[in-house]
Write a protein that holds these residues in place. Structure first.
Motif, PDB file in Angstrom:
ATOM      1  N   UNK B  33     -43.309   8.569 -47.663  1.00 15.06           N
ATOM      2  CA  UNK B  33     -44.241   8.013 -46.699  1.00 15.06           C
ATOM      3  C   UNK B  33     -45.387   7.328 -47.444  1.00 15.06           C
ATOM      4  N   UNK B  34     -45.696   6.063 -47.073  1.00 17.67           N
ATOM      5  CA  UNK B  34     -46.850   5.437 -47.720  1.00 17.67           C
ATOM      6  C   UNK B  34     -48.129   6.177 -47.334  1.00 17.67           C
ATOM      7  N   UNK B  35     -49.049   6.271 -48.268  1.00 20.63           N
ATOM      8  CA  UNK B  35     -50.295   6.973 -47.996  1.00 20.63           C
ATOM      9  C   UNK B  35     -51.164   6.138 -47.062  1.00 20.63           C
ATOM     10  N   UNK B  36     -51.779   6.792 -46.083  1.00 19.40           N
ATOM     11  CA  UNK B  36     -52.675   6.106 -45.154  1.00 19.40           C
ATOM     12  C   UNK B  36     -54.093   6.174 -45.705  1.00 19.40           C
ATOM     13  N   UNK B  37     -54.644   5.008 -46.031  1.00 17.29           N
ATOM     14  CA  UNK B  37     -55.949   4.961 -46.666  1.00 17.29           C
ATOM     15  C   UNK B  37     -56.938   4.278 -45.741  1.00 17.29           C
ATOM     16  N   UNK B  38     -58.123   4.833 -45.607  1.00 15.90           N
ATOM     17  CA  UNK B  38     -59.196   4.177 -44.867  1.00 15.90           C
ATOM     18  C   UNK B  38     -60.207   3.658 -45.885  1.00 15.90           C
ATOM     19  N   UNK B  39     -60.554   2.360 -45.764  1.00 18.40           N
ATOM     20  CA  UNK B  39     -61.440   1.787 -46.772  1.00 18.40           C
ATOM     21  C   UNK B  39     -62.523   0.944 -46.127  1.00 18.40           C
ATOM     22  N   UNK B  40     -63.710   1.003 -46.716  1.00 18.08           N
ATOM     23  CA  UNK B  40     -64.820   0.185 -46.239  1.00 18.08           C
ATOM     24  C   UNK B  40     -64.435  -1.288 -46.350  1.00 18.08           C
ATOM     25  N   UNK B  67     -62.447  -0.990 -42.268  1.00 17.19           N
ATOM     26  CA  UNK B  67     -63.388  -0.916 -41.161  1.00 17.19           C
ATOM     27  C   UNK B  67     -64.759  -0.591 -41.705  1.00 17.19           C
ATOM     28  N   UNK B  68     -65.725  -0.361 -40.818  1.00 20.19           N
ATOM     29  CA  UNK B  68     -67.024   0.061 -41.307  1.00 20.19           C
ATOM     30  C   UNK B  68     -66.918   1.537 -41.682  1.00 20.19           C
ATOM     31  N   UNK B  69     -67.615   1.938 -42.735  1.00 23.38           N
ATOM     32  CA  UNK B  69     -67.507   3.316 -43.217  1.00 23.38           C
ATOM     33  C   UNK B  69     -67.834   4.320 -42.117  1.00 23.38           C
ATOM     34  N   UNK B  70     -68.852   3.995 -41.308  1.00 26.01           N
ATOM     35  CA  UNK B  70     -69.263   4.905 -40.249  1.00 26.01           C
ATOM     36  C   UNK B  70     -68.149   5.112 -39.234  1.00 26.01           C
ATOM     37  N   UNK B  71     -67.508   4.007 -38.865  1.00 27.44           N
ATOM     38  CA  UNK B  71     -66.418   4.055 -37.897  1.00 27.44           C
ATOM     39  C   UNK B  71     -65.245   4.868 -38.427  1.00 27.44           C
ATOM     40  N   UNK B  72     -64.888   4.610 -39.681  1.00 30.01           N
ATOM     41  CA  UNK B  72     -63.743   5.300 -40.280  1.00 30.01           C
ATOM     42  C   UNK B  72     -64.019   6.788 -40.430  1.00 30.01           C
ATOM     43  N   UNK B  73     -65.256   7.128 -40.846  1.00 30.66           N
ATOM     44  CA  UNK B  73     -65.610   8.540 -41.000  1.00 30.66           C
ATOM     45  C   UNK B  73     -65.553   9.239 -39.638  1.00 30.66           C
ATOM     46  N   UNK B 177     -76.600 -12.173 -35.744  1.00 29.57           N
ATOM     47  CA  UNK B 177     -75.270 -11.927 -35.204  1.00 29.57           C
ATOM     48  C   UNK B 177     -74.722 -10.727 -35.962  1.00 29.57           C
ATOM     49  N   UNK B 178     -74.355  -9.668 -35.232  1.00 29.80           N
ATOM     50  CA  UNK B 178     -73.932  -8.442 -35.913  1.00 29.80           C
ATOM     51  C   UNK B 178     -72.415  -8.337 -35.972  1.00 29.80           C
ATOM     52  N   UNK B 179     -71.878  -8.233 -37.177  1.00 29.66           N
ATOM     53  CA  UNK B 179     -70.447  -8.005 -37.333  1.00 29.66           C
ATOM     54  C   UNK B 179     -70.134  -6.529 -37.168  1.00 29.66           C
ATOM     55  N   UNK B 180     -68.943  -6.223 -36.683  1.00 35.54           N
ATOM     56  CA  UNK B 180     -68.492  -4.841 -36.508  1.00 35.54           C
ATOM     57  C   UNK B 180     -68.483  -4.116 -37.858  1.00 35.54           C
ATOM     58  N   UNK B 181     -68.195  -4.859 -38.900  1.00 33.82           N
ATOM     59  CA  UNK B 181     -68.161  -4.308 -40.250  1.00 33.82           C
ATOM     60  C   UNK B 181     -68.481  -5.444 -41.212  1.00 33.82           C
ATOM     61  N   UNK B 182     -68.561  -5.128 -42.506  1.00 38.70           N
ATOM     62  CA  UNK B 182     -68.994  -6.123 -43.480  1.00 38.70           C
ATOM     63  C   UNK B 182     -68.077  -7.342 -43.503  1.00 38.70           C
ATOM     64  N   UNK B 183     -66.780  -7.118 -43.274  1.00 42.58           N
ATOM     65  CA  UNK B 183     -65.865  -8.249 -43.378  1.00 42.58           C
ATOM     66  C   UNK B 183     -65.986  -9.175 -42.166  1.00 42.58           C
ATOM     67  N   UNK B 184     -66.288  -8.611 -41.001  1.00 44.02           N
ATOM     68  CA  UNK B 184     -66.518  -9.492 -39.856  1.00 44.02           C
ATOM     69  C   UNK B 184     -67.829 -10.259 -40.023  1.00 44.02           C
TER      70      UNK B 184
END
Lengths: 224, 268
Positions: B33-40, B67-73, B177-184
């Motif tokens: 199974x590929x590992x499921x990783x959450x990353x900022x 995603x945003x760290x807060x959301x992922x946490x 303008x606020x992005x949901x996360x840094x990449x947005x």
């Protein structure tokens, strides 16, 4: 193209259809034929996902499926995984936000059947179930098909609820709609564009088919 | 009974669909199974490169959700099946650790930097001290400016600190303008509909994005340090453990992070 996401979306739509269509037929038949006080409240409840912001539905589902709710705890004890952020949770959410799309077309189609036809069948000794299966469903079939088509297309397209309940996990809850969002954020305009085009074509085709069925309804118009 | 064949074909189609899609995911899960990783989200380009090299070197696969760290946490706290979190702010890792959801306290893997980004054709002047930006805001010439949501995105919080330090936070409010996360936020800043934005240096300097505009590094002293910490969650499997090790110890992984503008923890 993220084939994983496309397959996941199709799987979600398939499971939703398989569960919701039979339930929708029963519900629609009941609403089309039963007369009772407060019927409009039940109909209103079923239509609620049409007007409710997806984030509201998503929020309540997240609370209802979380580790602190009894449903969430029961599921976790039974399967070892949480209901939120799982494919099963997504199917559950999908069943709810698709209710109006599954019930309403079938209900309209059954309502359009001349009551005399139903009464004649009952007079001939058919049970209520036999009447549903052998008389009403064949007559209301275009309604059922259009419910199926709408439910299918709507499942492929739902975004807000899926994002909140599913959490965008690749291979588990990342549907095509989420994959498009993700690709667009990653400056991958190519993949986002291709998947968007796919959803556009599929949605347009399904809606056109469902309108085509609506115009070609054999024997379900009231004759009086 | 004219519509009957139609009914049969629809039923057949539904069966086909379930057969094709249903057990497939289960079968895929049975293999390694590929590992499921959450990353900022600031790691989007750097980590994709590291994960690609990791898979080539070890034959193990990872699947990354950004995603945003807060959301992922929050999602991990609510039971999301992630096996590892690469947070942009170590406090989220500490919170998860206190809640007993992680294996240990995790490891610092990088310190992030901010950049001011202006797309081609933007009237925003970019100088090292950002004086041109300050006066542009004071004169009301900035009408749209992107940052990540300071509520749950560490890079948004740091961007807010920079704007406050420059004394333009209040003045800039209607333009933000606020992005949901840094990449947005990066997407908004580079889209051409914003005059610019404060975004992760790791995104602004990525080749795909650097081509869309110009950027200036923001001095690290202007905001509290973006100490990025990673941690394995309680449900981490062997692939996630290997990836955790790889990010920490592999020289190539360190070089990739450094190339995207991250400062590496001491001793690397």
């Amino acid at each position: 193209m993220e084939w994983d996401a496309i397959r996941l979306s199709l799987s979600l739509a398939g499971w939703t259809l398989a569960i919701l269509l039979p339930a929708g037929i029963v519900l629609a038949r009941w609403l089309a034929t039963a007369r009772f006080a407060g019927r409009h409240w039940v109909e209103g409840l079923l239509a609620l996902p049409l007007v409710l912001p997806p984030t509201v539905l998503g929020y309540y589902l997240l609370v209802a499926m979380g580790g602190t709710s009894s449903l969430g705890r029961w599921f976790q004890a039974a399967t070892g995984t949480t209901l939120a952020f799982s494919f099963t949770g997504l199917v559950l959410a999908s069943l709810l936000f698709n209710l109006p799309f599954a019930v309403q077309p079938i209900q309209r189609a059954i309502e359009a059947i001349d009551p005399d036809v139903r009464e004649a069948a009952l007079c001939c000794g058919m049970t209520s179930w036999q009447t549903l299966v052998r008389i009403e469903l064949p007559l209301a079939w275009p309604g059922v098909l259009s419910a199926a088509v709408l439910t299918f297309a709507h499942t492929l397209g739902e975004f807000g609820v899926v994002l909140m309940v599913g959490g965008n996990i690749p291979g588990e809850t990342r549907t095509v709609a989420l994959a498009i969002y993700d690709r667009a954020q990653s400056f991958d305009a190519g993949a986002a564009g291709r998947m968007s085009l796919l959803l556009l074509v599929v949605s347009f085709a399904t809606i056109a088919v469902s309108y085509g069925l609506g115009n070609r309804v054999p024997g379900t118009r009231r004759r009086r | 009974m004219r519509p009957r064949p139609m009914r049969r074909s629809v039923a057949a189609l539904a069966c086909l669909l379930l057969a094709w899609t249903g057990p497939g995911s289960g079968a895929a899960r049975a293999q390694e199974r590929p590992a499921l990783i959450a990353a900022a989200a600031d790691l989007k380009f750097a980590l994709a490169e590291i994960a690609g090299a990791f898979s080539r070197n070890t034959g193990k696969a990872v699947r990354i959700t950004y995603g945003s760290s807060g959301d992922l946490a929050r999602q991990i706290a609510q039971g999301a099946p992630f096996e590892m979190l690469l947070s942009a702010d170590e406090r989220y890792v500490a919170d998860l650790h206190r809640a007993g959801l992680t294996r240990g306290e995790g490891k610092l893997y990088a310190t992030g930097r901010l950049a001011m980004f202006a797309p081609h054709g933007s009237p925003l002047p970019l100088d090292a001290e950002l004086r041109g930006f300050q006066s542009a805001v004071a004169e009301g010439r900035v009408t749209r400016f992107a940052i990540a949501n300071p509520q749950h995105a560490p890079y948004g919080k740091a961007a807010r600190e920079v704007l406050e330090r420059l004394g333009v936070w209040q003045r800039l409010q209607p333009a933000l303008v606020l992005g949901e996360n840094a990449s947005q936020a990066m997407q908004f800043a580079a889209s051409g509909s914003c005059q610019g934005g404060i975004v992760p240096l790791s995104l602004a300097s990525a080749p795909d994005i650097a081509a869309l505009g110009t950027f200036a590094r923001i001095p690290a002293a202007w905001h509290s340090p973006l100490r990025q910490r990673m941690v394995l969650t309680a449900r981490a499997g062997p692939a996630a453990e290997a990836f955790y090790d790889y990010v920490q110890h592999n020289a190539g992984a360190g070089q990739t992070l450094a190339r995207f503008g991250y400062a590496l923890p001491e001793g690397k």
